[in-house]
Write a protein that holds these residues in place. Structure first.
Motif, short mmCIF file in Angstrom:
data_model
loop_
_atom_site.label_atom_id
_atom_site.label_comp_id
_atom_site.label_asym_id
_atom_site.label_seq_id
_atom_site.Cartn_x
_atom_site.Cartn_y
_atom_site.Cartn_z
N THR A 258 0.53 -1.13 0.09
CA THR A 258 -0.02 -0.22 -0.11
C THR A 258 1.13 0.92 0.35
OG1 THR A 258 -1.91 -0.79 1.37
CG2 THR A 258 -1.84 1.16 1.40
N LEU A 259 1.89 0.92 0.95
CA LEU A 259 2.88 2.54 1.13
C LEU A 259 3.02 2.49 -0.01
CD1 LEU A 259 4.27 1.71 4.05
CD2 LEU A 259 2.82 3.87 3.24
N CYS A 260 4.13 1.92 -0.87
CA CYS A 260 4.53 1.86 -2.16
C CYS A 260 3.59 1.97 -3.49
CB CYS A 260 5.65 0.17 -2.21
SG CYS A 260 6.66 0.25 -1.82
N LEU A 261 2.46 1.52 -3.72
CA LEU A 261 1.58 2.21 -3.98
C LEU A 261 0.61 3.37 -4.04
CD1 LEU A 261 -1.03 -0.38 -4.70
CD2 LEU A 261 0.57 0.12 -6.45
N VAL A 262 1.10 3.55 -2.81
CA VAL A 262 1.28 5.33 -2.64
C VAL A 262 2.06 6.35 -3.46
CG1 VAL A 262 0.93 7.35 -0.92
CG2 VAL A 262 -0.52 4.92 -0.72
N LEU A 263 3.38 5.74 -2.86
CA LEU A 263 4.27 6.98 -2.96
C LEU A 263 4.19 6.30 -5.25
CD1 LEU A 263 6.77 8.19 -2.85
CD2 LEU A 263 8.15 5.78 -2.67
N MET A 264 3.82 5.05 -5.53
CA MET A 264 4.73 5.16 -6.88
C MET A 264 3.44 6.14 -7.52
SD MET A 264 4.56 1.11 -7.35
CE MET A 264 4.20 1.28 -9.87
N LEU A 265 1.98 6.49 -7.02
CA LEU A 265 1.38 7.17 -7.66
C LEU A 265 1.59 8.05 -7.47
CD1 LEU A 265 -1.61 7.49 -8.59
CD2 LEU A 265 -2.78 7.59 -6.21
N LEU A 266 2.71 9.15 -6.18
CA LEU A 266 3.19 10.46 -6.45
C LEU A 266 3.81 10.96 -7.63
CD1 LEU A 266 3.75 10.55 -2.47
CD2 LEU A 266 2.28 11.80 -3.62
N GLN A 267 4.92 9.39 -7.46
CA GLN A 267 5.69 9.66 -8.75
C GLN A 267 4.63 9.74 -10.02
OE1 GLN A 267 9.17 10.00 -8.19
NE2 GLN A 267 9.31 10.59 -10.59
N ALA A 268 4.53 8.87 -10.82
CA ALA A 268 3.57 9.28 -11.60
C ALA A 268 3.21 11.14 -11.73
CB ALA A 268 2.10 8.44 -11.98
N PHE A 269 2.31 11.20 -10.46
CA PHE A 269 2.26 12.85 -10.78
C PHE A 269 3.30 13.54 -10.93
CE2 PHE A 269 -1.70 11.77 -8.59
CZ PHE A 269 -2.89 12.22 -9.09
N SER A 270 4.41 13.14 -10.47
CA SER A 270 5.40 13.53 -10.70
C SER A 270 6.53 14.14 -11.64
CB SER A 270 6.91 13.03 -10.02
OG SER A 270 8.00 14.02 -9.86
N LEU A 271 6.15 12.78 -12.71
CA LEU A 271 6.28 12.42 -14.13
C LEU A 271 4.86 13.29 -15.19
CD1 LEU A 271 5.95 8.43 -14.42
CD2 LEU A 271 8.19 10.57 -15.13
N MET A 272 4.00 13.47 -14.55
CA MET A 272 3.21 13.93 -14.99
C MET A 272 3.33 15.55 -15.66
SD MET A 272 -0.78 15.00 -14.50
CE MET A 272 -0.87 15.66 -12.71
N PHE A 273 4.10 15.77 -14.21
CA PHE A 273 4.34 17.59 -14.00
C PHE A 273 6.15 17.56 -14.72
CE2 PHE A 273 2.97 17.53 -9.85
CZ PHE A 273 1.24 18.44 -10.16
N LYS A 274 6.53 16.73 -15.14
CA LYS A 274 8.06 17.05 -15.42
C LYS A 274 7.61 16.94 -17.56
CE LYS A 274 10.37 14.12 -12.51
NZ LYS A 274 11.93 12.87 -12.35
N HIS A 275 6.29 15.55 -17.68
CA HIS A 275 6.23 15.91 -19.48
C HIS A 275 5.01 16.96 -19.27
CE1 HIS A 275 7.48 12.07 -19.60
NE2 HIS A 275 6.38 11.25 -19.22
N ILE A 276 4.14 18.11 -18.57
CA ILE A 276 3.95 19.25 -19.10
C ILE A 276 4.82 20.05 -19.58
CG2 ILE A 276 2.97 20.70 -18.14
CD1 ILE A 276 0.69 18.58 -16.46
N ALA A 277 5.66 20.07 -18.85
CA ALA A 277 6.65 20.55 -17.98
C ALA A 277 8.13 21.29 -19.73
CB ALA A 277 8.17 20.90 -17.45
N THR A 278 7.83 19.89 -19.80
CA THR A 278 8.62 19.87 -21.71
C THR A 278 7.32 20.45 -23.03
OG1 THR A 278 10.05 17.66 -20.54
CG2 THR A 278 9.18 17.89 -22.96
#
Length: 169
Positions: A143-163
């Motif tokens: 459960t904790l790792c899924l939360v972190l993966m979800l947070l990382q997915a949003f981080s990736l989303m922000f990086k792609h938007i910035a690109t």
């Protein structure tokens, strides 16, 4: 990008790195456990019944904990047939679409893991084996790792938007 989003991306990336490095060290735990099992079973003729199952739990933890850093570093498997020929903006557009799908998938997985963890806590769920370990710790880690993966997915989303906006995070 606003400063708060940059701070979020840096924090999530740093946490993913630490969790990933901790996951990498679990290889040594698994190796030591299997060597211990082999020695006690074959040399001392005293089998330890928990070693293989402990290694299986550790391997599951290794996979769970390795997910966020794999996402961060983009070390996952990708079909490069068309992707490699795209421009940076084209890659960012495609990645943004796939990140959206991944966020949905991880959200569904998180709901299921929370439900499974609640059930395990309420019933005191244990593996049916000679060792009979509780599954609560591994389900909590999932459960904790899924939360972190979800947070990382949003981080990736922000990086792609910035690109796509032509800016760096």
């Amino acid at each position: 990008m606003p400063q708060v989003i940059r701070a979020y991306v840096r924090l999530v990336d740093r946490v993913s790195d630490y969790v990933g490095y901790l996951a990498a060290s679990l290889i040594f735990v698994m190796g030591a456990t299997l060597i211990f099992d082999a020695i006690t079973r074959n040399v001392l003729h005293i089998p330890v019944h928990w070693a293989i199952e402990f290694t299986q739990f550790t391997l599951a933890a290794y996979y769970f904990m390795g997910g966020p850093i794999t996402m961060k570093n983009e070390d996952h498997v990708r079909m490069d047939l068309w992707y490699a020929n795209l421009s940076e903006r084209g890659k960012a557009k495609l990645d943004l679409a796939t990140v959206g799908c991944m966020i949905f998938y991880l959200g569904v997985m998180l709901v299921g893991s929370i439900s499974s963890l609640q059930y395990a806590i309420q019933t005191g769920e244990r593996r049916f084996s000679m060792w009979n370990p509780s599954v609560i710790p591994i389900k909590a880690l999932l459960t904790l790792c899924l939360v972190l993966m979800l947070l990382q997915a949003f981080s990736l989303m922000f990086k792609h938007i910035a690109t796509l906006r032509g800016k760096l995070l």
